[in-house]
Design a protein around this motif. Structure first.
Motif, short mmCIF file in Angstrom:
data_model
loop_
_atom_site.label_atom_id
_atom_site.label_comp_id
_atom_site.label_asym_id
_atom_site.label_seq_id
_atom_site.Cartn_x
_atom_site.Cartn_y
_atom_site.Cartn_z
N PHE B 99 16.61 -16.33 36.46
CA PHE B 99 18.07 -16.37 36.53
C PHE B 99 18.58 -15.94 37.91
O PHE B 99 19.34 -16.67 38.57
N VAL B 100 18.10 -14.77 38.37
CA VAL B 100 18.52 -14.27 39.68
C VAL B 100 18.06 -15.23 40.78
O VAL B 100 18.80 -15.55 41.71
N TYR B 102 17.40 -18.46 40.50
CA TYR B 102 18.13 -19.72 40.46
C TYR B 102 19.46 -19.59 41.21
O TYR B 102 19.78 -20.40 42.08
N LEU B 103 20.21 -18.51 40.89
CA LEU B 103 21.51 -18.31 41.55
C LEU B 103 21.34 -18.12 43.06
O LEU B 103 22.01 -18.76 43.85
N SER B 104 20.41 -17.23 43.44
CA SER B 104 20.28 -16.91 44.86
C SER B 104 19.77 -18.09 45.67
O SER B 104 20.29 -18.39 46.73
N PHE B 105 18.73 -18.78 45.16
CA PHE B 105 18.12 -19.83 45.96
C PHE B 105 18.95 -21.10 45.92
O PHE B 105 19.00 -21.85 46.89
N ARG B 106 19.65 -21.34 44.77
CA ARG B 106 20.52 -22.51 44.69
C ARG B 106 21.64 -22.40 45.71
O ARG B 106 22.00 -23.36 46.37
N TYR B 107 22.16 -21.16 45.88
CA TYR B 107 23.26 -20.98 46.83
C TYR B 107 22.76 -20.58 48.22
O TYR B 107 23.53 -20.12 49.05
N GLY B 108 21.45 -20.72 48.42
CA GLY B 108 20.89 -20.55 49.76
C GLY B 108 20.97 -19.15 50.33
O GLY B 108 21.10 -18.99 51.55
N LEU B 109 20.88 -18.11 49.48
CA LEU B 109 20.90 -16.75 50.02
C LEU B 109 19.53 -16.42 50.59
O LEU B 109 18.52 -16.53 49.92
N ARG B 110 19.53 -15.98 51.86
CA ARG B 110 18.28 -15.63 52.51
C ARG B 110 18.37 -14.23 53.09
O ARG B 110 19.46 -13.69 53.24
N GLY B 111 17.24 -13.70 53.50
CA GLY B 111 17.19 -12.44 54.27
C GLY B 111 17.99 -11.32 53.64
O GLY B 111 17.82 -11.00 52.47
N SER B 112 18.91 -10.76 54.44
CA SER B 112 19.67 -9.60 53.99
C SER B 112 20.51 -9.92 52.76
O SER B 112 20.70 -9.07 51.90
N TYR B 113 21.02 -11.15 52.68
CA TYR B 113 21.87 -11.50 51.54
C TYR B 113 21.07 -11.49 50.24
O TYR B 113 21.57 -11.09 49.20
N PHE B 114 19.82 -11.94 50.31
CA PHE B 114 18.99 -11.89 49.10
C PHE B 114 18.73 -10.44 48.70
O PHE B 114 18.80 -10.08 47.52
N VAL B 218 9.21 -23.67 44.86
CA VAL B 218 8.17 -22.71 45.26
C VAL B 218 8.69 -21.28 45.15
O VAL B 218 8.03 -20.39 44.61
N LYS B 219 9.92 -21.06 45.63
CA LYS B 219 10.49 -19.71 45.57
C LYS B 219 10.76 -19.29 44.12
O LYS B 219 10.59 -18.13 43.76
N MET B 220 11.18 -20.27 43.30
CA MET B 220 11.39 -19.97 41.88
C MET B 220 10.08 -19.52 41.23
O MET B 220 10.04 -18.57 40.46
N GLY B 221 9.00 -20.23 41.54
CA GLY B 221 7.69 -19.86 41.00
C GLY B 221 7.33 -18.44 41.40
O GLY B 221 6.86 -17.64 40.58
N SER B 226 6.43 -12.79 40.21
CA SER B 226 6.67 -11.44 40.68
C SER B 226 7.39 -10.60 39.61
O SER B 226 6.99 -9.47 39.32
N ALA B 227 8.42 -11.19 39.00
CA ALA B 227 9.18 -10.47 37.99
C ALA B 227 8.33 -10.21 36.75
O ALA B 227 8.40 -9.14 36.15
N GLY B 228 7.49 -11.19 36.37
CA GLY B 228 6.62 -11.02 35.20
C GLY B 228 5.65 -9.86 35.39
O GLY B 228 5.49 -9.02 34.49
N ILE B 229 5.03 -9.78 36.56
CA ILE B 229 4.09 -8.69 36.83
C ILE B 229 4.82 -7.35 36.81
O ILE B 229 4.35 -6.36 36.25
N THR B 230 6.02 -7.34 37.41
CA THR B 230 6.80 -6.10 37.46
C THR B 230 7.22 -5.67 36.05
O THR B 230 7.21 -4.49 35.72
N ALA B 231 7.57 -6.65 35.19
CA ALA B 231 7.95 -6.34 33.81
C ALA B 231 6.76 -5.76 33.05
O ALA B 231 6.93 -4.89 32.18
N THR B 232 5.54 -6.22 33.36
CA THR B 232 4.34 -5.66 32.74
C THR B 232 4.24 -4.16 33.00
O THR B 232 3.84 -3.39 32.13
N CYS B 233 4.65 -3.76 34.22
CA CYS B 233 4.67 -2.33 34.55
C CYS B 233 5.64 -1.60 33.63
O CYS B 233 5.39 -0.45 33.23
N GLY B 234 6.76 -2.25 33.31
CA GLY B 234 7.72 -1.65 32.39
C GLY B 234 7.12 -1.45 31.01
O GLY B 234 7.32 -0.42 30.37
N VAL B 235 6.36 -2.46 30.53
CA VAL B 235 5.68 -2.36 29.24
C VAL B 235 4.73 -1.16 29.23
O VAL B 235 4.75 -0.33 28.32
N TYR B 236 3.93 -1.07 30.28
CA TYR B 236 2.97 0.02 30.38
C TYR B 236 3.69 1.38 30.38
O TYR B 236 3.30 2.30 29.67
#
Lengths: 299, 338
Positions: B99-100, B102-114, B218-221, B226-236
């Motif tokens: 979700f995040v 899609y919004l950021s990359f669709r609207y071309g947010l890069r660098g500091s804006y991301f 590619v960035k969506m992937g 990245s988010a999935g791995i980080t969420a696993t840390c939340g589960v743990y």
């Protein structure tokens, strides 16, 4: 009243007006913190994550000048503003400039590192205890009909206009101001004209920190000081800067008022805890749909 | 360093991590190792997006907190088994990432804006988790019921009363297995076509697009992984501490913790986050035991040091400790095998 299917409480106009006016006062504080940030962004294109930490540090300086020497927080400005300038100058010239190799993401991470060091140093030396300055006039004020304004709030409001004006005059009338604008517009060209870019960067950062030091003086009579106080303001200050347009002083002032009013109305209608979500929502929407902000240059 | 030396190094490191705790019969040291591996996984999650993809997130707590809250709430409110809840938690984290992203990359947010928009989303989730009391229990947090029945230890994914071996080592080997999976996935990604495209987008997005790479995809992937791995840390985290509250879940603490290890260890390398985590936790323990103790155990000393190390690494070691080790190895072998 209904809004998006949620039934909102209905209030009379005096309540709404009172809330909006307190939003203006809150907004002037946001504008004060955002002014230095927008200057630093406009010239250096740095998103200075350490801004909140620097505000907190300056607030401690004001507090200790008051508690140790009995100096009035407003008079302390004469000391913390020049102090802030030199601290900021050194920080940019010898730490941020040197460590970042001129890459945006690295600058962001270096300023984050600086803020972690400052915040934890404050925690270590001053502990997490809240400290507040008491001045004899901090509860006096004037009656505005729908709400009441204390003198420190009025001083912050006046201060936000004065600092905006001072920055504008400085940038448009002085040689240093012109050099800063030249560097912001065309870094290499300015260098070829004999402007010392490193020096100008550090001067700009120094002025940004001086602004935040002035903001600290104006904040201390109404806000208690603790190591986390900066992070309370930092995200709001970013929102104000992005909303106003990065690098625009008038934008920071107007953005500050808009955010302050929105936050107070949000609290009124959505409740104390959910009300602040309006800030994050505005931030996300502006970033997505109008990243140049209200007064920013088209890019 | 050639492939065989590298593989040998990895096997040595992983075997060490697998057997060392068996010789430590101190709960304090096993805890220390658990937290080191936990941060190494958290850091790898961040590293995939920032190190390989060049998208610097300042709000990775968003994914950690999402995973943690889903894991906790599905058990407490719906009585789901933790083993079922975790799939929802991990995919929920990845979904928020999508979700995040899609919004950021669709609207071309890069660098500091991301960086700013990830920070803003984490803040929004922090406010929501504090205020939507009917769903999240608000500021008091969610507490999982403690299971005291050894028979149910595996079923409840709680090892506190699980008999001699599991109660001592259960959570260590859980995070060790998560680490193996996350690092295996990263190593596979690094060698895959997707990984090569991701690095190309990091180096020069416009050039990558000109070569026909779909940078958005590619960035969506990358952000989902990245988010999935980080969420696993939340589960743990939830299974280990049986508790989650808004500040821990979505506060800036976890976002910062996630980026220390990979930057210090070496951005865009598989080993970086693990090396960085071992280094900062080692240094942290040493400072707490020496300077911290001498100064009366006041808080803050270790983070002051981490901040300074972060700035020094950014200034002098752009490739982190991995880069330093490679340079030393090159010197030792006289440039052969380099």
């Amino acid at each position: 009243m209904e809004f998006l299917g949620i039934t909102l409480p209905s209030y009379g106009w005096p309540t709404i007006a009172g809330s909006a006016i307190s939003g203006v006062f809150l907004g002037s504080i946001y504008a004060l913190v955002a002014l230095g940030l927008t200057l630093i962004y406009g010239v250096l294109h740095i998103i200075n994550f350490a801004h909140g930490a620097l505000l907190m540090l300056a607030m401690y300086a004001v507090y200790f000048l008051w508690s140790t020497f009995g100096i009035d927080p407003y008079l302390a400005m004469l000391i913390v503003v020049p102090g802030g300038f030199f601290f900021g100058y050194g920080l940019q010239r010898f730490v941020i400039g040197k460590a970042s190799h001129g890459r945006d993401e690295i600058i962001l991470l270096v300023t984050l590192g600086v803020s972690i060091v400052i915040e934890n140093a404050a925690l270590f030396f001053f502990s997490a205890t809240e400290r507040s300055v008491r001045v004899p006039y901090d509860l006096d004020g004037i009656d505005l009909g729908v709400t009441w304004a204390v003198y420190p709030e009025l001083a912050a409001l006046g201060g936000s206009f004065l600092i905006t004006l001072a920055l504008w005059v400085f940038m448009s009338r002085t040689d240093t101001g012109k050099a800063i604008r030249a560097v912001a517009k065309e870094r290499q060209g300015a260098q070829l004209m004999g402007i010392n870019v490193e020096h100008i960067f550090a001067v700009t950062f120094g002025i940004g920190v001086a602004c935040v030091a002035a903001a600290a003086s104006l904040l201390v009579p109404t806000y208690a000081v603790h190591p986390q106080i900066g992070s309370l303001f930092v995200l709001i200050a970013f929102t104000v800067v992005v909303l106003g347009g990065m690098g625009s002083f008038v934008g920071a002032l107007v953005g500050g008022f808009l955010i302050g009013i929105t936050e107070q109305l949000g609290r009124l209608y959505l409740g104390e805890s959910l009300g602040v979500i309006t800030i994050s929502v505005i931030f996300i929407l502006v970033l997505l749909f109008r990243p140049t902000g209200l007064f920013g240059a088209k890019s | 360093m050639n492939e065989r030396t590298r593989l040998f190094g990895w096997i040595l490191l992983l075997v060490t991590l697998a057997v060392v705790p068996l010789f430590l019969h101190s709960a304090r040291w096993i805890d220390f190792l658990e937290m080191t591996l936990f941060v190494a996984v958290l850091g790898q999650g961040w590293n995939i997006l920032a190190g390989y993809g060049g998208q610097y997130s300042f709000g990775h707590a968003l994914f950690f907190g999402t995973g943690a809250y889903i894991q906790a709430l599905l058990q407490v409110k719906f009585g789901l088994s933790p083993w079922v809840a975790m799939w929802f938690a991990v995919s929920g984290g990845a979904l928020v990432g999508a979700f995040v992203g899609y919004l950021s990359f669709r609207y071309g947010l890069r660098g500091s804006y991301f960086a700013l928009i990830t920070l803003a989303f984490a803040e929004a989730f922090l406010v929501l988790s504090r205020s939507l009391k009917s769903i999240t229990e608000g500021g008091q947090g969610v507490q999982l019921p403690l299971n005291q029945d050894p028979e149910q230890a595996i079923a409840t994914f709680q090892f506190n009363f699980a008999g001699p071996f599991l109660s001592e080592y259960g959570f260590y080997y859980t995070i060790f297995i998560i680490l193996l999976l996350a690092y295996g996935l990263t190593a596979w990604m690094e060698r895959s076509r997707f990984g090569a495209q991701l690095v190309a987008v990091r180096e020069n997005e416009d050039a990558a697009k000109a070569l026909g790479i779909n940078a958005f995809k590619v960035k969506m992937g990358a952000i989902c992984l990245s988010a999935g791995i980080t969420a696993t840390c939340g589960v743990y985290y939830v299974q280990k501490f049986l508790f989650i509250e808004p500040g821990i879940a979505f506060g800036p603490g976890k976002s910062v913790e996630a980026l220390f290890a990979p930057i210090i260890g070496g951005l865009g390398t598989v080993l970086g986050p693990l090396l960085g985590s071992l280094f900062i936790h080692g240094v942290g323990e040493m400072t707490k035991a020496t300077i911290g103790q001498a100064l009366g155990g006041r808080p803050g000393v270790d983070l002051i040091l981490f901040g300074i190390i972060l700035i020094l690494v950014l200034a002098f070691l752009p490739r982190g400790l991995v880069g330093l080790l490679e340079a030393i190895w090159k010197r030792l072998t006289g440039g052969r095998n380099a």
